[in-house]
Design a protein around this motif. Structure first.
Motif, PDB file in Angstrom:
ATOM      1  N   VAL A  78       0.872  -1.179   0.000  1.00 60.30           N
ATOM      2  CA  VAL A  78       0.000   0.000   0.000  1.00 60.30           C
ATOM      3  C   VAL A  78       0.903   1.222   0.000  1.00 60.30           C
ATOM      4  N   HIS A  79       0.665   2.137  -0.936  1.00 61.66           N
ATOM      5  CA  HIS A  79       1.538   3.309  -1.051  1.00 61.66           C
ATOM      6  C   HIS A  79       1.288   4.355   0.023  1.00 61.66           C
ATOM      7  N   GLU A  80       0.053   4.449   0.514  1.00 59.35           N
ATOM      8  CA  GLU A  80      -0.268   5.515   1.465  1.00 59.35           C
ATOM      9  C   GLU A  80       0.603   5.429   2.716  1.00 59.35           C
ATOM     10  N   ARG A  81       0.702   4.246   3.290  1.00 61.28           N
ATOM     11  CA  ARG A  81       1.502   4.070   4.514  1.00 61.28           C
ATOM     12  C   ARG A  81       2.788   3.292   4.274  1.00 61.28           C
ATOM     13  N   ARG A  82       3.035   2.913   3.036  1.00 65.73           N
ATOM     14  CA  ARG A  82       4.221   2.119   2.687  1.00 65.73           C
ATOM     15  C   ARG A  82       4.321   0.868   3.548  1.00 65.73           C
ATOM     16  N   ARG A  83       3.257   0.098   3.516  1.00 64.08           N
ATOM     17  CA  ARG A  83       3.254  -1.125   4.312  1.00 64.08           C
ATOM     18  C   ARG A  83       2.816  -2.304   3.448  1.00 64.08           C
ATOM     19  N   ILE A  84       3.131  -3.498   3.934  1.00 61.32           N
ATOM     20  CA  ILE A  84       2.753  -4.718   3.228  1.00 61.32           C
ATOM     21  C   ILE A  84       1.295  -5.016   3.534  1.00 61.32           C
ATOM     22  N   LEU A  85       0.498  -5.114   2.494  1.00 64.07           N
ATOM     23  CA  LEU A  85      -0.911  -5.431   2.649  1.00 64.07           C
ATOM     24  C   LEU A  85      -1.124  -6.950   2.644  1.00 64.07           C
ATOM     25  N   HIS A  86      -0.368  -7.667   1.801  1.00 64.38           N
ATOM     26  CA  HIS A  86      -0.540  -9.113   1.677  1.00 64.38           C
ATOM     27  C   HIS A  86       0.715  -9.708   1.048  1.00 64.38           C
ATOM     28  N   PHE A  87       1.045 -10.918   1.460  1.00 60.22           N
ATOM     29  CA  PHE A  87       2.096 -11.641   0.757  1.00 60.22           C
ATOM     30  C   PHE A  87       1.802 -13.130   0.839  1.00 60.22           C
ATOM     31  N   GLY A  88       2.296 -13.836  -0.157  1.00 54.28           N
ATOM     32  CA  GLY A  88       2.157 -15.284  -0.200  1.00 54.28           C
ATOM     33  C   GLY A  88       3.420 -15.880  -0.786  1.00 54.28           C
ATOM     34  N   VAL A  89       3.827 -17.042  -0.262  1.00 50.84           N
ATOM     35  CA  VAL A  89       5.043 -17.706  -0.727  1.00 50.84           C
ATOM     36  C   VAL A  89       4.667 -19.119  -1.142  1.00 50.84           C
ATOM     37  N   MET A  90       5.192 -19.559  -2.288  1.00 46.62           N
ATOM     38  CA  MET A  90       4.859 -20.882  -2.808  1.00 46.62           C
ATOM     39  C   MET A  90       6.048 -21.417  -3.582  1.00 46.62           C
ATOM     40  N   ALA A  91       6.278 -22.730  -3.477  1.00 47.60           N
ATOM     41  CA  ALA A  91       7.389 -23.351  -4.201  1.00 47.60           C
ATOM     42  C   ALA A  91       7.031 -23.559  -5.671  1.00 47.60           C
ATOM     43  N   HIS A  92       5.810 -23.977  -5.936  1.00 44.11           N
ATOM     44  CA  HIS A  92       5.383 -24.232  -7.317  1.00 44.11           C
ATOM     45  C   HIS A  92       3.998 -23.614  -7.531  1.00 44.11           C
ATOM     46  N   PRO A  93       3.932 -22.318  -7.756  1.00 41.56           N
ATOM     47  CA  PRO A  93       2.616 -21.668  -7.876  1.00 41.56           C
ATOM     48  C   PRO A  93       1.937 -22.024  -9.191  1.00 41.56           C
ATOM     49  N   LYS A  94       0.650 -22.101  -9.122  1.00 42.51           N
ATOM     50  CA  LYS A  94      -0.183 -22.334 -10.304  1.00 42.51           C
ATOM     51  C   LYS A  94      -1.049 -21.090 -10.502  1.00 42.51           C
ATOM     52  N   ALA A  95      -1.734 -21.046 -11.619  1.00 41.78           N
ATOM     53  CA  ALA A  95      -2.594 -19.901 -11.917  1.00 41.78           C
ATOM     54  C   ALA A  95      -3.711 -19.785 -10.888  1.00 41.78           C
ATOM     55  N   GLU A  96      -4.225 -20.915 -10.406  1.00 39.96           N
ATOM     56  CA  GLU A  96      -5.305 -20.886  -9.417  1.00 39.96           C
ATOM     57  C   GLU A  96      -4.822 -20.249  -8.112  1.00 39.96           C
ATOM     58  N   TRP A  97      -3.601 -20.567  -7.711  1.00 40.98           N
ATOM     59  CA  TRP A  97      -3.044 -20.001  -6.491  1.00 40.98           C
ATOM     60  C   TRP A  97      -2.898 -18.486  -6.619  1.00 40.98           C
ATOM     61  N   THR A  98      -2.398 -18.036  -7.766  1.00 42.94           N
ATOM     62  CA  THR A  98      -2.232 -16.602  -7.993  1.00 42.94           C
ATOM     63  C   THR A  98      -3.589 -15.898  -7.995  1.00 42.94           C
ATOM     64  N   ALA A  99      -4.566 -16.504  -8.628  1.00 44.86           N
ATOM     65  CA  ALA A  99      -5.909 -15.909  -8.648  1.00 44.86           C
ATOM     66  C   ALA A  99      -6.483 -15.836  -7.235  1.00 44.86           C
ATOM     67  N   GLN A 100      -6.228 -16.862  -6.426  1.00 47.53           N
ATOM     68  CA  GLN A 100      -6.724 -16.858  -5.047  1.00 47.53           C
ATOM     69  C   GLN A 100      -6.048 -15.765  -4.225  1.00 47.53           C
ATOM     70  N   GLN A 101      -4.773 -15.522  -4.476  1.00 46.47           N
ATOM     71  CA  GLN A 101      -4.070 -14.444  -3.776  1.00 46.47           C
ATOM     72  C   GLN A 101      -4.707 -13.096  -4.105  1.00 46.47           C
ATOM     73  N   LEU A 102      -5.034 -12.907  -5.371  1.00 41.04           N
ATOM     74  CA  LEU A 102      -5.682 -11.646  -5.772  1.00 41.04           C
ATOM     75  C   LEU A 102      -7.064 -11.511  -5.143  1.00 41.04           C
ATOM     76  N   ARG A 103      -7.809 -12.621  -5.049  1.00 40.89           N
ATOM     77  CA  ARG A 103      -9.121 -12.570  -4.398  1.00 40.89           C
ATOM     78  C   ARG A 103      -9.007 -12.283  -2.920  1.00 40.89           C
ATOM     79  N   ASP A 104      -7.952 -12.789  -2.279  1.00 42.40           N
ATOM     80  CA  ASP A 104      -7.751 -12.518  -0.863  1.00 42.40           C
ATOM     81  C   ASP A 104      -7.474 -11.041  -0.608  1.00 42.40           C
ATOM     82  N   VAL A 105      -6.730 -10.414  -1.494  1.00 44.22           N
ATOM     83  CA  VAL A 105      -6.366  -9.011  -1.307  1.00 44.22           C
ATOM     84  C   VAL A 105      -7.522  -8.101  -1.688  1.00 44.22           C
ATOM     85  N   PHE A 106      -8.159  -8.365  -2.823  1.00 43.21           N
ATOM     86  CA  PHE A 106      -9.216  -7.500  -3.355  1.00 43.21           C
ATOM     87  C   PHE A 106     -10.516  -8.308  -3.425  1.00 43.21           C
ATOM     88  N   PRO A 107     -11.207  -8.453  -2.283  1.00 40.89           N
ATOM     89  CA  PRO A 107     -12.423  -9.291  -2.290  1.00 40.89           C
ATOM     90  C   PRO A 107     -13.547  -8.665  -3.106  1.00 40.89           C
TER      91      PRO A 107
END
Length: 107
Positions: A78-107
């Motif tokens: 987030v630019h306003e406060r320069r803080r981490i809003l969300h993060f996810g770590v994965m060894a072998h990410p798939k498109a579904e995992w990436t889409a789920q990360q986006l849904r978690d951040v922007f419901p």
């Protein structure tokens, strides 16, 4: 004449000059024609100040480990406060995992 009639172009002004009997060329009259001022464009600094409350950065990058594995990190800042809003770590990410990360951040 151009100040009194700002919407007139060169042709109407030329016609009026000829009707008045003034024999002035276009280049000579162009020096005295009022030109509309161009509005000052917005700078990046002003743009950022206006929109900083709604701006986020999304980054997807790799991190090598000590065991020579590669981890994929999905990060939203987030630019306003320069803080981490969300993060996810994965060894072998798939498109579904990436889409789920986006849904978690922007419901």
């Amino acid at each position: 004449m151009s100040r009194d009639n700002p919407l007139w172009g060169g042709a109407p002004i030329l016609g009026e000059r000829l009707r008045l009997g003034l024999d002035v060329g276009d280049t000579g009259a162009g020096k005295y024609t009022a030109r509309p001022r161009k509005p000052q464009s917005q700078t990046w600094r002003i743009f950022r100040e206006i929109h900083v409350r709604t701006m986020v950065s999304v980054n997807f990058f790799t991190v090598p480990t000590i065991r020579f594995q590669v981890l994929y990190v999905f990060l939203v800042l987030v630019h306003e406060r320069r803080r981490i809003l969300h993060f996810g770590v994965m060894a072998h990410p798939k498109a579904e995992w990436t889409a789920q990360q986006l849904r978690d951040v922007f419901p």
